[in-house]
Design an enzyme around this catalytic site. Structure first.
Site, PDB file in Angstrom:
ATOM      1  N   THR A  80       0.818  -1.212   0.000  1.00 17.86           N
ATOM      2  CA  THR A  80       0.000   0.000   0.000  1.00 17.86           C
ATOM      3  C   THR A  80       0.859   1.271   0.000  1.00 17.86           C
ATOM      4  OG1 THR A  80      -1.473   1.276   1.454  1.00 17.86           O
ATOM      5  CG2 THR A  80      -0.117  -0.355   2.524  1.00 17.86           C
ATOM      6  N   ASP A  81       0.292   2.361  -0.506  1.00 16.57           N
ATOM      7  CA  ASP A  81       0.991   3.645  -0.453  1.00 16.57           C
ATOM      8  C   ASP A  81       1.127   4.148   0.987  1.00 16.57           C
ATOM      9  OD1 ASP A  81      -1.692   4.222  -0.053  1.00 16.57           O
ATOM     10  OD2 ASP A  81      -1.761   5.940  -1.401  1.00 16.57           O
ATOM     11  N   GLU A  82       0.353   3.559   1.905  1.00 14.62           N
ATOM     12  CA  GLU A  82       0.384   4.040   3.300  1.00 14.62           C
ATOM     13  C   GLU A  82       1.726   3.783   3.977  1.00 14.62           C
ATOM     14  OE1 GLU A  82      -2.975   3.451   5.797  1.00 14.62           O
ATOM     15  OE2 GLU A  82      -4.395   3.683   4.167  1.00 14.62           O
ATOM     16  N   TYR A 104      -1.665  -0.420  11.237  1.00 12.19           N
ATOM     17  CA  TYR A 104      -1.879  -1.114   9.956  1.00 12.19           C
ATOM     18  C   TYR A 104      -0.703  -0.870   9.009  1.00 12.19           C
ATOM     19  CZ  TYR A 104      -3.305  -1.502   5.063  1.00 12.19           C
ATOM     20  OH  TYR A 104      -3.322  -1.778   3.714  1.00 12.19           O
ATOM     21  N   LYS A 117       2.219  -3.412   7.403  1.00  9.92           N
ATOM     22  CA  LYS A 117       2.448  -3.599   5.967  1.00  9.92           C
ATOM     23  C   LYS A 117       3.903  -3.254   5.610  1.00  9.92           C
ATOM     24  CE  LYS A 117      -0.197  -4.540   3.117  1.00  9.92           C
ATOM     25  NZ  LYS A 117      -0.667  -5.860   2.565  1.00  9.92           N
ATOM     26  N   TYR A 119     -14.377  12.301   9.157  1.00  8.61           N
ATOM     27  CA  TYR A 119     -13.363  12.475  10.196  1.00  8.61           C
ATOM     28  C   TYR A 119     -12.718  13.861  10.086  1.00  8.61           C
ATOM     29  CZ  TYR A 119     -13.410   7.295  10.567  1.00  8.61           C
ATOM     30  OH  TYR A 119     -13.747   5.982  10.725  1.00  8.61           O
ATOM     31  N   ARG A 162      -6.999  11.604  -0.626  1.00 10.21           N
ATOM     32  CA  ARG A 162      -6.638  10.270  -1.065  1.00 10.21           C
ATOM     33  C   ARG A 162      -6.631  10.256  -2.590  1.00 10.21           C
ATOM     34  NH1 ARG A 162      -5.436  10.351   3.411  1.00 10.21           N
ATOM     35  NH2 ARG A 162      -5.882   8.927   5.133  1.00 10.21           N
TER      36      ARG A 162
HETATM   37  P1  NAD Z   1     -10.026  -6.980   2.600  1.00 16.05           P
HETATM   38  O1  NAD Z   1     -10.008  -6.683   4.044  1.00 16.05           O
HETATM   39  O2  NAD Z   1     -11.252  -6.691   1.810  1.00 16.05           O
HETATM   40  O3  NAD Z   1      -9.678  -8.524   2.369  1.00 16.05           O
HETATM   41  C1  NAD Z   1      -8.694  -9.197   3.093  1.00 16.05           C
HETATM   42  C2  NAD Z   1      -8.894 -10.692   2.854  1.00 16.05           C
HETATM   43  O4  NAD Z   1      -7.819 -11.380   3.540  1.00 16.05           O
HETATM   44  C3  NAD Z   1     -10.203 -11.241   3.424  1.00 16.05           C
HETATM   45  O5  NAD Z   1     -10.792 -12.116   2.506  1.00 16.05           O
HETATM   46  C4  NAD Z   1      -9.762 -11.997   4.671  1.00 16.05           C
HETATM   47  O6  NAD Z   1     -10.613 -13.075   5.010  1.00 16.05           O
HETATM   48  C5  NAD Z   1      -8.384 -12.464   4.260  1.00 16.05           C
HETATM   49  N1  NAD Z   1      -7.491 -12.745   5.403  1.00 16.05           N
HETATM   50  C6  NAD Z   1      -7.276 -11.951   6.490  1.00 16.05           C
HETATM   51  N2  NAD Z   1      -6.405 -12.549   7.332  1.00 16.05           N
HETATM   52  C7  NAD Z   1      -6.046 -13.729   6.753  1.00 16.05           C
HETATM   53  C8  NAD Z   1      -5.162 -14.776   7.121  1.00 16.05           C
HETATM   54  N3  NAD Z   1      -4.469 -14.743   8.264  1.00 16.05           N
HETATM   55  N4  NAD Z   1      -5.030 -15.840   6.292  1.00 16.05           N
HETATM   56  C9  NAD Z   1      -5.741 -15.893   5.129  1.00 16.05           C
HETATM   57  N5  NAD Z   1      -6.598 -14.939   4.738  1.00 16.05           N
HETATM   58  C10 NAD Z   1      -6.744 -13.862   5.536  1.00 16.05           C
HETATM   59  O7  NAD Z   1      -8.774  -6.222   1.990  1.00 16.05           O
HETATM   60  P2  NAD Z   1      -8.589  -5.515   0.568  1.00 16.05           P
HETATM   61  O8  NAD Z   1      -9.040  -4.120   0.661  1.00 16.05           O
HETATM   62  O9  NAD Z   1      -9.097  -6.412  -0.485  1.00 16.05           O
HETATM   63  O10 NAD Z   1      -6.985  -5.477   0.500  1.00 16.05           O
HETATM   64  C11 NAD Z   1      -6.256  -6.581  -0.010  1.00 16.05           C
HETATM   65  C12 NAD Z   1      -4.769  -6.276   0.079  1.00 16.05           C
HETATM   66  O11 NAD Z   1      -4.480  -5.107  -0.679  1.00 16.05           O
HETATM   67  C13 NAD Z   1      -4.291  -6.002   1.490  1.00 16.05           C
HETATM   68  O12 NAD Z   1      -3.017  -6.605   1.644  1.00 16.05           O
HETATM   69  C14 NAD Z   1      -4.168  -4.480   1.568  1.00 16.05           C
HETATM   70  O13 NAD Z   1      -3.162  -4.099   2.464  1.00 16.05           O
HETATM   71  C15 NAD Z   1      -3.802  -4.155   0.141  1.00 16.05           C
HETATM   72  N6  NAD Z   1      -4.233  -2.830  -0.343  1.00 16.05           N
HETATM   73  C16 NAD Z   1      -5.531  -2.426  -0.222  1.00 16.05           C
HETATM   74  C17 NAD Z   1      -5.930  -1.193  -0.756  1.00 16.05           C
HETATM   75  C18 NAD Z   1      -7.364  -0.713  -0.672  1.00 16.05           C
HETATM   76  O14 NAD Z   1      -7.635   0.423  -1.061  1.00 16.05           O
HETATM   77  N7  NAD Z   1      -8.309  -1.528  -0.221  1.00 16.05           N
HETATM   78  C19 NAD Z   1      -4.972  -0.358  -1.372  1.00 16.05           C
HETATM   79  C20 NAD Z   1      -3.646  -0.799  -1.451  1.00 16.05           C
HETATM   80  C21 NAD Z   1      -3.299  -2.041  -0.945  1.00 16.05           C
HETATM   81  O1  DAU Z   2      -4.096   4.024   0.602  1.00 16.25           O
HETATM   82  C1  DAU Z   2      -4.368   2.645   0.527  1.00 16.25           C
HETATM   83  C2  DAU Z   2      -5.156   2.232   1.735  1.00 16.25           C
HETATM   84  O2  DAU Z   2      -6.476   2.733   1.551  1.00 16.25           O
HETATM   85  C3  DAU Z   2      -5.172   0.732   1.974  1.00 16.25           C
HETATM   86  O3  DAU Z   2      -3.875   0.307   2.288  1.00 16.25           O
HETATM   87  C4  DAU Z   2      -6.118   0.358   3.125  1.00 16.25           C
HETATM   88  O4  DAU Z   2      -6.224  -1.045   3.234  1.00 16.25           O
HETATM   89  C5  DAU Z   2      -7.492   0.944   2.831  1.00 16.25           C
HETATM   90  O5  DAU Z   2      -8.355   0.688   3.921  1.00 16.25           O
HETATM   91  C6  DAU Z   2      -7.397   2.451   2.574  1.00 16.25           C
HETATM   92  O6  DAU Z   2      -7.014   3.167   3.785  1.00 16.25           O
HETATM   93  P1  DAU Z   2      -7.693   4.567   4.194  1.00 16.25           P
HETATM   94  O7  DAU Z   2      -7.510   4.754   5.636  1.00 16.25           O
HETATM   95  O8  DAU Z   2      -7.267   5.644   3.277  1.00 16.25           O
HETATM   96  O9  DAU Z   2      -9.221   4.198   3.817  1.00 16.25           O
HETATM   97  P2  DAU Z   2     -10.609   4.439   4.556  1.00 16.25           P
HETATM   98  O10 DAU Z   2     -11.689   4.040   3.596  1.00 16.25           O
HETATM   99  O11 DAU Z   2     -10.653   3.857   5.920  1.00 16.25           O
HETATM  100  O12 DAU Z   2     -10.641   6.024   4.715  1.00 16.25           O
HETATM  101  C7  DAU Z   2     -10.504   6.889   3.586  1.00 16.25           C
HETATM  102  C8  DAU Z   2     -10.484   8.320   4.104  1.00 16.25           C
HETATM  103  O13 DAU Z   2     -11.783   8.653   4.624  1.00 16.25           O
HETATM  104  C9  DAU Z   2      -9.527   8.552   5.254  1.00 16.25           C
HETATM  105  O14 DAU Z   2      -8.985   9.856   5.137  1.00 16.25           O
HETATM  106  C10 DAU Z   2     -10.402   8.462   6.496  1.00 16.25           C
HETATM  107  C11 DAU Z   2     -11.727   9.000   6.004  1.00 16.25           C
HETATM  108  N1  DAU Z   2     -12.942   8.408   6.642  1.00 16.25           N
HETATM  109  C12 DAU Z   2     -13.046   7.061   6.700  1.00 16.25           C
HETATM  110  C13 DAU Z   2     -14.163   6.483   7.252  1.00 16.25           C
HETATM  111  C14 DAU Z   2     -14.274   4.969   7.340  1.00 16.25           C
HETATM  112  C15 DAU Z   2     -13.951   9.253   7.088  1.00 16.25           C
HETATM  113  O15 DAU Z   2     -13.858  10.489   7.007  1.00 16.25           O
HETATM  114  N2  DAU Z   2     -15.068   8.671   7.635  1.00 16.25           N
HETATM  115  C16 DAU Z   2     -15.212   7.311   7.752  1.00 16.25           C
HETATM  116  O16 DAU Z   2     -16.235   6.851   8.294  1.00 16.25           O
END
Ligand code: NAD
Ligand code: DAU
Length: 334
Positions: free
Chosen positions: A124-126, A148, A152, A205, A212
């Site tokens: 992730t970019d985080e 988190y 990562k 928040y 983002r």
């Molecule tokens: P998600 O939370 O929707 O899915 C995570 C999946 O992993 C779920 O199906 C869960 O059951 C499984 N899991 C959790 N713990 C496990 C374990 N110990 N063993 C096997 N399976 C397990 O997450 P997502 O948003 O689909 O993100 C997927 C990946 O991409 C993550 O590694 C996250 O860090 C990365 N990522 C997410 C975003 C985003 O915007 N969502 C952006 C950049 C990177």
């Molecule tokens: O940047 C990549 C990341 O993006 C991934 O690595 C993470 O897995 C994914 O969850 C996401 O992280 P963020 O913290 O950016 O996503 P989230 O959807 O939780 O929040 C997006 C923005 O919105 C953040 O600035 C917090 C804000 N927010 C979030 C929630 C849930 C609110 O203002 N209100 C809310 O209720």
């Protein structure tokens, strides 16, 4: 090609499996997923009975299970499995260390033992932390601010160490915020859409001015596909959509698309250590691998809203279950 996809029942993993089935129908996929609160086999209902697709319920930190699966002769590991929600990592960081750090190390060890050809760590970019102006490159300092993102970062560095020490063919990708179908409604976009459809307040928040960069999940999956096929071993690739928005801008647009009043917006207590802005430089993946996003922000947002409108039973069943307790705990005191 035989792939082990971990976390394939989650948001991005399930979209990735669907992408691979379409683009490379001859590739075999084993999906290892623990089915935590975020894992949902409904996400793969159309695929579950297809030949060449296998599901295994289990934990990536389970050494014996990983060893058994890898001894079947797999070529590539794509590691999506993670605890992925920043707010949950603030409530309790332990599962983040177990899965994101230890789980990744177990997979790396298994990959080393079984001579896996490619290990793709979906990061992730985080990991870079927050940036006020400009963009992070793959060489930027890692400066995570939440449990988190720290977990990562640890996993990214383990990949680097296994590449350096054991010549393990690891590649790390660092993507920005994804949007699209099957995203769990704890994350901002599906939370806003589903709350608005239920005429519930939409929590923002702090001042809502955090930025983002949004990318359509299908574009992220295409980038990962390109990295699997052509990525440089030991390399790192930033992936971004080039769509920077403040949260408030995004939320206002969503309410407009849904024909819901802006008065649903409710400012709540800020997230601790809330990163102000994420932005990555994607020159490397565009020049080396020829990838660029296909979806404009408008197209991605419309497709996402449309999916949630058409798949009400999917999100309603999640929101009425265990998740309701989390939501109550998370937002009651904000
Ligand atoms: P998600 O939370 O929707 O899915 C995570 C999946 O992993 C779920 O199906 C869960 O059951 C499984 N899991 C959790 N713990 C496990 C374990 N110990 N063993 C096997 N399976 C397990 O997450 P997502 O948003 O689909 O993100 C997927 C990946 O991409 C993550 O590694 C996250 O860090 C990365 N990522 C997410 C975003 C985003 O915007 N969502 C952006 C950049 C990177
Ligand atoms: O940047 C990549 C990341 O993006 C991934 O690595 C993470 O897995 C994914 O969850 C996401 O992280 P963020 O913290 O950016 O996503 P989230 O959807 O939780 O929040 C997006 C923005 O919105 C953040 O600035 C917090 C804000 N927010 C979030 C929630 C849930 C609110 O203002 N209100 C809310 O209720």
């Amino acid at each position: 090609m035989k792939l082990l996809v971990t976390g394939g029942a989650g948001f991005i993993g399930s979209n990735f499996i669907r992408h691979i089935r379409q683009e490379h129908p001859d590739w075999e996929i084993t999906n290892l997923d623990k089915l935590t609160y975020a894992g949902n086999l409904e996400n793969l209902k159309d695929i579950q009975d297809q030949p060449g697709y296998h599901f295994v319920k289990g934990d990536i930190a389970d050494r014996k299970l990983v060893d058994k699966l890898l001894s079947q002769g797999l070529d590539v590991i794509v590691n999506f499995a993670a605890e992925s929600h920043v707010d949950r990592s603030i409530l309790d960081a332990s599962p983040f260390i177990e899965t994101n750090v230890k789980g990744t190390q177990v997979l790396l060890e298994g990959a080393k033992k079984h001579g896996i050809q490619r290990f793709l760590q979906v990061s992730t970019d985080e990991v870079y932390g927050s940036i006020n102006s400009g963009h992070f490159t793959e060489e930027s300092l890692l400066s995570p601010n939440s449990p988190y993102s720290a977990s990562k970062t640890a996993a990214d560095l383990l990949c680097r160490a296994y590449f350096k020490t054991h010549h393990l063919p690891a590649i790390v990708t660092r993507c920005t915020n994804n949007l699209g179908p099957y995203q769990f409604p704890e994350k901002l976009i599906p939370l806003v859409i589903t709350n608005a459809l239920e005429n519930k307040p939409v929590p923002v928040y702090g001042d809502g001015l955090n930025i983002r960069d949004w990318i359509f999940v299908g574009d992220h999956c295409r980038a990962l596909d390109a990295v699997i096929q052509k990525g440089q071993l030991g390399g790192i690739y930033n992936i971004g959509g080039g769509n920077e928005k403040t949260n408030l801008e995004l939320i206002r647009k969503l309410l407009e698309l849904l024909n819901k009043p802006q008065s649903l917006i409710q400012f709540v207590t800020d997230r601790p250590a809330h990163d102000r802005r994420y932005a990555v430089d994607c020159t490397r993946i565009t020049t080396e691998l020829g990838w660029k996003p296909a979806y404009s922000f408008e197209k991605a947002l419309n497709a996402t809203v449309d999916w949630y409108l058409k798949n009400e039973s999917w999100w309603r069943s999640i929101k009425s279950g265990e998740y309701a307790k989390y939501y109550e705990r998370m937002y009651s005191h904000r």
